[in-house]
Enzyme design. Structure first.
Site, mmCIF file in Angstrom:
data_model
loop_
_atom_site.group_PDB
_atom_site.id
_atom_site.type_symbol
_atom_site.label_atom_id
_atom_site.label_comp_id
_atom_site.label_asym_id
_atom_site.label_seq_id
_atom_site.Cartn_x
_atom_site.Cartn_y
_atom_site.Cartn_z
ATOM 1 N N LYS A 112 10.756 15.245 7.028
ATOM 2 C CA LYS A 112 11.615 16.263 7.663
ATOM 3 C C LYS A 112 13.075 15.824 7.671
ATOM 4 O O LYS A 112 13.932 16.561 8.149
ATOM 5 C CB LYS A 112 11.120 16.542 9.078
ATOM 6 C CG LYS A 112 9.630 16.887 9.103
ATOM 7 C CD LYS A 112 9.237 17.951 10.074
ATOM 8 C CE LYS A 112 7.755 18.269 9.877
ATOM 9 N NZ LYS A 112 7.295 19.450 10.575
ATOM 10 N N LYS A 159 -8.158 46.559 16.671
ATOM 11 C CA LYS A 159 -9.035 45.430 16.966
ATOM 12 C C LYS A 159 -10.080 45.296 15.855
ATOM 13 O O LYS A 159 -10.712 46.285 15.457
ATOM 14 C CB LYS A 159 -9.709 45.679 18.320
ATOM 15 C CG LYS A 159 -10.569 44.531 18.770
ATOM 16 C CD LYS A 159 -11.199 44.823 20.126
ATOM 17 C CE LYS A 159 -12.192 43.716 20.465
ATOM 18 N NZ LYS A 159 -13.024 44.052 21.589
ATOM 19 N N LYS A 219 6.615 11.763 8.910
ATOM 20 C CA LYS A 219 7.364 12.983 9.297
ATOM 21 C C LYS A 219 8.864 12.721 9.365
ATOM 22 O O LYS A 219 9.679 13.599 9.063
ATOM 23 C CB LYS A 219 6.843 13.516 10.638
ATOM 24 C CG LYS A 219 5.555 14.293 10.421
ATOM 25 C CD LYS A 219 4.807 14.707 11.651
ATOM 26 C CE LYS A 219 3.434 15.171 11.167
ATOM 27 N NZ LYS A 219 2.484 15.490 12.171
ATOM 28 N N ASP A 222 0.910 25.997 11.931
ATOM 29 C CA ASP A 222 1.276 25.835 10.523
ATOM 30 C C ASP A 222 1.030 27.110 9.728
ATOM 31 O O ASP A 222 1.689 27.357 8.725
ATOM 32 C CB ASP A 222 0.464 24.686 9.904
ATOM 33 C CG ASP A 222 0.907 23.339 10.460
ATOM 34 O OD1 ASP A 222 2.104 23.208 10.760
ATOM 35 O OD2 ASP A 222 0.055 22.440 10.609
ATOM 36 N N PRO A 278 7.256 29.162 8.492
ATOM 37 C CA PRO A 278 8.448 28.347 8.196
ATOM 38 C C PRO A 278 8.474 27.129 9.110
ATOM 39 O O PRO A 278 7.994 27.184 10.241
ATOM 40 C CB PRO A 278 9.614 29.288 8.512
ATOM 41 C CG PRO A 278 9.069 30.322 9.429
ATOM 42 C CD PRO A 278 7.602 30.449 9.117
ATOM 43 N N ASP A 279 9.046 26.033 8.613
ATOM 44 C CA ASP A 279 9.158 24.804 9.409
ATOM 45 C C ASP A 279 10.514 24.824 10.130
ATOM 46 O O ASP A 279 11.570 24.684 9.502
ATOM 47 C CB ASP A 279 9.030 23.580 8.490
ATOM 48 C CG ASP A 279 8.918 22.294 9.292
ATOM 49 O OD1 ASP A 279 9.678 22.127 10.276
ATOM 50 O OD2 ASP A 279 8.058 21.466 8.944
ATOM 51 N N PHE A 291 8.840 15.756 17.016
ATOM 52 C CA PHE A 291 7.670 15.227 17.714
ATOM 53 C C PHE A 291 6.501 15.201 16.735
ATOM 54 O O PHE A 291 6.424 16.069 15.846
ATOM 55 C CB PHE A 291 7.313 16.094 18.932
ATOM 56 C CG PHE A 291 7.862 15.531 20.224
ATOM 57 C CD1 PHE A 291 9.221 15.485 20.444
ATOM 58 C CD2 PHE A 291 7.006 15.020 21.195
ATOM 59 C CE1 PHE A 291 9.745 14.945 21.621
ATOM 60 C CE2 PHE A 291 7.511 14.480 22.368
ATOM 61 C CZ PHE A 291 8.874 14.434 22.589
ATOM 62 N N ASN A 342 -2.840 26.981 20.173
ATOM 63 C CA ASN A 342 -3.323 25.605 20.316
ATOM 64 C C ASN A 342 -3.186 25.161 21.763
ATOM 65 O O ASN A 342 -2.729 25.922 22.620
ATOM 66 C CB ASN A 342 -2.592 24.673 19.347
ATOM 67 C CG ASN A 342 -1.098 24.670 19.592
ATOM 68 O OD1 ASN A 342 -0.635 24.299 20.666
ATOM 69 N ND2 ASN A 342 -0.328 25.129 18.594
#
Ligand code: CTP
Length: 414
Positions: free
Chosen positions: A354, A300, A350, A290, A318-319, A336, A221
């Site tokens: 969390k 490839k 969150k 995620d 996993p978180d 965050f 990302n």
């Protein structure tokens, strides 16, 4: 020593620094250092020994600092003829850069036979810190006499910046290079930050993760890691022992920060979890993927002429933050939330999901890769916005907020 922080947008705004040069080839870096300190807002009074003047002229240093250079304790320009007293009473700090082996020996013995060593001895120790940037050949740095002298000046309350490691002017390679001007500027800025997290351990996750699809491709990302790296620097400046677990980013490690590089979310999880229990604070700035491909192709993946990529199956990662927050004796956890819309709503969701005491919201598309940001602090008491600023200033503000909450939590738990 408690040093009040002047109100200025510049990191050294309102600070008056006496920059002392003793003799060494590293004097050429001190010219640049004057500019760096001035740009950071400091006023700089240069003092040079006779040996320093063999390497660089007072004319150069006067032109750069905008102030006459002082070279002698017999300088008749001082109305009371006491340059050593006047200079050391006005200074917020004395920085000796370069500090030669000979100058360290003089300091260790408390000698005062010329202006620079004299004003170091005459300074009010409680009010005027002495900061030293050694510069010398590696054999001189390693010599038992220099080791003794460094130990003595440290015991007497001085601070030592560096030295660095690398090529030396003499053609040798090793320890003893004076730090670069920008590094010394940053050391000085850090020195003046309030030590709000002294003795604390802070763990930070930062950057994106990279989830491999095959040996040459993967999913990642747009997180640059800049906010997490800025928090690592700010926490270290505040006196914490900082460990930074970083996904793939192209950023320099902040000084004195321990860095562990990882690629995938699973690697980030495996690096963070064993460390987390021994920490006082965990700040999860990482934009953790995620999902990861359920299987990693060992070759490839090739086009097959059908005009579509072969179907991929994904499994959830996993978180990291939620797992740390579930630990017994967990650190103070800060999450965050990088959102595209409804920031306050998602950040609060969150906070609850969390089970962490503080979530810092920011708008991902508006901040990823940029040098500035604006933050929304969300906790059980409510929301508070930190106005747009550069990421390091925001990081310092966030560190203050975390330190306050940590102190309040300790009082409540006592
Ligand atoms: N986080 C984490 N591990 C994950 C996912 C997220 O540690 N696998 C942390 C992030 O570092 C951040 C917080 O959890 O501090 C919120 O991350 P975010 O990606 O915004 O939230 P998600 O839980 O993934 O929720 P969603 O994707 O639905 O917004």
């Amino acid at each position: 020593m408690s040093i009040p922080v002047p109100h200025s947008p510049l990191p050294l705004g309102g600070r008056h620094i006496v920059l002392g040069l003793s003799g060494g080839i590293a004097c050429y870096k001190s010219a640049d250092l004057v500019r760096e300190l001035s740009k950071a807002g400091a006023t700089v009074q240069v003092v040079m020994t006779e040996a320093a003047q063999a390497f660089i002229t007072p004319v150069t240093m006067q032109a750069l600092s905008g102030m006459p250079v002082v070279t002698s304790q017999w300088d008749a320009r001082e109305p009371n003829n006491m340059a050593h007293i006047n200079l050391s009473r006005e200074a917020d700090a004395i920085l000796i850069a370069p500090a030669s082996a000979d100058f360290l020996a003089k300091l260790a013995q408390g000698r005062a036979d010329e202006l620079l060593s004299l004003l170091c001895l005459a300074r009010p120790v409680e009010r005027c810190p002495l900061l030293l940037a050694p510069a010398m050949n590696r054999e001189m740095w390693l010599h038992p006499a220099t080791r003794r002298n460094v130990a003595q000046v440290l015991a007497d309350g001085a601070q030592v910046f560096g030295p660095g490691h690398g090529d030396q002017a003499c053609g040798e390679y090793g320890d003893g290079r004076m730090l670069e001007a920008s590094e010394l500027r940053d050391e000085l800025i850090a020195f003046f930050q309030p030590k709000l997290l002294a003795g604390k351990r802070v763990l930070i996750s930062a950057g994106p993760t990279f989830e491999a699809l095959d040996p040459v491709r993967g999913i990642t990302n747009l997180s640059s890691g800049k906010m997490g790296f800025a928090i690592a620097r700010a926490a270290q400046e505040a006196g914490a022992e900082v460990t930074l677990v970083a996904g793939p980013v192209h950023l320099a490690t902040p000084p004195h920060v321990r860095r562990i590089d990882v690629q995938s979310a699973q690697q980030m999880f495996d690096a963070v979890l064993p460390l987390a229990k021994g920490q006082d604070v965990f700040v999860a700035t990482a934009a953790v993927a995620d999902w990861r491909p359920a299987a990693l192709a060992d070759r490839k993946i090739k086009k097959d002429g059908r005009g579509r990529m072969p179907g991929l199956d994904f499994v959830e990662n996993p978180d990291v933050l939620a797992a740390v927050a579930r630990l017994d004796g967990r650190p103070y956890c800060v999450g965050f939330a990088a959102e595209s819309h409804d920031l306050a709503f998602h950040a609060r969701e969150k906070l609850v999901r969390k089970n962490v005491p503080l979530v810092v919201g920011n708008l991902g598309p508006a901040t990823f890769g940029r040098d500035d940001n604006s933050l929304l602090l969300v906790d059980a008491q409510g929301d508070r916005a930190l106005a747009t600023a550069d990421k390091l200033s925001l990081a310092r503000e966030l560190v203050r907020e975390i330190a306050n909450r940590l102190a309040a939590a300790q009082v409540a738990g006592a």
